[in-house]
Enzyme design. Sequence first.
Site, PDB file in Angstrom:
ATOM      1  N   ASN A 199       0.871  -1.185   0.000  1.00 49.44           N
ATOM      2  CA  ASN A 199       0.000   0.000   0.000  1.00 49.44           C
ATOM      3  C   ASN A 199       0.903   1.228   0.000  1.00 49.44           C
ATOM      4  OD1 ASN A 199      -1.855   2.024   0.474  1.00 49.44           O
ATOM      5  ND2 ASN A 199      -2.093   1.543   2.656  1.00 49.44           N
ATOM      6  N   HIS A 210      -8.968   1.002   5.368  1.00 47.76           N
ATOM      7  CA  HIS A 210      -7.646   1.242   5.957  1.00 47.76           C
ATOM      8  C   HIS A 210      -7.797   2.207   7.145  1.00 47.76           C
ATOM      9  CE1 HIS A 210      -3.517   2.534   6.507  1.00 47.76           C
ATOM     10  NE2 HIS A 210      -3.174   1.413   5.915  1.00 47.76           N
ATOM     11  N   GLU A 224      -6.160   4.665   8.076  1.00 50.67           N
ATOM     12  CA  GLU A 224      -5.994   6.092   7.756  1.00 50.67           C
ATOM     13  C   GLU A 224      -7.268   6.655   7.135  1.00 50.67           C
ATOM     14  OE1 GLU A 224      -2.375   5.678   5.507  1.00 50.67           O
ATOM     15  OE2 GLU A 224      -1.355   5.064   7.339  1.00 50.67           O
ATOM     16  N   LYS A 260       0.085   4.351  -0.278  1.00 49.43           N
ATOM     17  CA  LYS A 260      -0.496   5.574   0.303  1.00 49.43           C
ATOM     18  C   LYS A 260      -0.252   6.756  -0.660  1.00 49.43           C
ATOM     19  CE  LYS A 260       0.518   3.477   4.699  1.00 49.43           C
ATOM     20  NZ  LYS A 260       0.611   3.604   6.134  1.00 49.43           N
ATOM     21  N   GLU A 292      -4.867  -5.106  10.834  1.00 53.53           N
ATOM     22  CA  GLU A 292      -3.826  -4.090  10.992  1.00 53.53           C
ATOM     23  C   GLU A 292      -4.027  -3.338  12.300  1.00 53.53           C
ATOM     24  OE1 GLU A 292      -2.006  -2.932   7.009  1.00 53.53           O
ATOM     25  OE2 GLU A 292      -3.770  -1.679   7.266  1.00 53.53           O
ATOM     26  N   SER A 347       4.082  -2.511  10.237  1.00 56.38           N
ATOM     27  CA  SER A 347       5.549  -2.535  10.354  1.00 56.38           C
ATOM     28  C   SER A 347       6.172  -3.876   9.988  1.00 56.38           C
ATOM     29  CB  SER A 347       5.992  -2.087  11.760  1.00 56.38           C
ATOM     30  OG  SER A 347       5.565  -0.766  12.003  1.00 56.38           O
ATOM     31  N   GLY A 356       3.129   1.992  10.686  1.00 56.13           N
ATOM     32  CA  GLY A 356       4.078   3.087  10.473  1.00 56.13           C
ATOM     33  C   GLY A 356       4.832   3.477  11.734  1.00 56.13           C
TER      34      GLY A 356
END
Length: 251
Positions: A9, A95, A97, A11, A167, A213, A173
């Site tokens: 991904n 996701h 985010e 982003k 996730e 990660s 991240g």
Amino acid sequence: MRKNIVAGNWKMNNDLAETSEFLTHLKMQLVKEPEAEVYIAPAYTSLYHAFQTVKDTPIKVAAQNMHHEKKGAFTGEVSAQMLQSVGVTTVILGHSERRAHFQETNELLAQKVSAAMEADMTVIFCFGEELKERKAEEHFDVVKIQLQEGIFHLKKEDWKNVILAYEPVWAIGTGETASPEQAQEVHAFVRKSIADKYDRETADEVSILYGGSVKPNNAKEIFGQEDVDGGLIGGASLNAIDFLAIVNAFE
Ligand code: PEP
């Protein structure tokens, strides 16, 4: 069918030239029959070019999001039909985010999931708890609700077009990875929830990816867990060497 999958991904990273350079390198370096299905999710602006670049290779292209309506007055949005018109038949939905920065609720995600199924697309459906929820030991409840409200409305036959991605938000991240045992525990719980809602066959057939990660140095151990079928990779998917090493962690 349950498969090993590694999906990158990107982003809001990599413009057209960078996408081209990366994919040209990836397709040259990737073995002819990789042990995992490989997806790359670039920005909308690179989707058509990405699809054209990899269409005769084992690499697949996914979108990072889509709108649930087919067309209309939704400035800035892209529909399933538009994605398909550039060759893209897989979309990442839910996701963290998108949930956090764009207020995507379980209810909205359920609509997007339905729209994707109606258009015969494959969905990579993401879910996972935040740090405070993990600390309060609410992670199983949070994950269960995300699944129940976001995707458990699907019919059994739709699940052949579903890939799940657990996730934990605290691992995305941050450099902090869930331990292989923590990942396995949630993945097994998710598979059992699917078996309870649908049946054992549906649960056993769905690929459940871990994201948070994943790097070349921890991929093998995480992917080695019984109910972990691969990874959704953020940061490490921006580096072709690291991404290839993660894809090859199955071999
Ligand atoms: C992600 O954004 O889906 C992700 C897993 O990111 P990272 O690998 O950078 O934690």
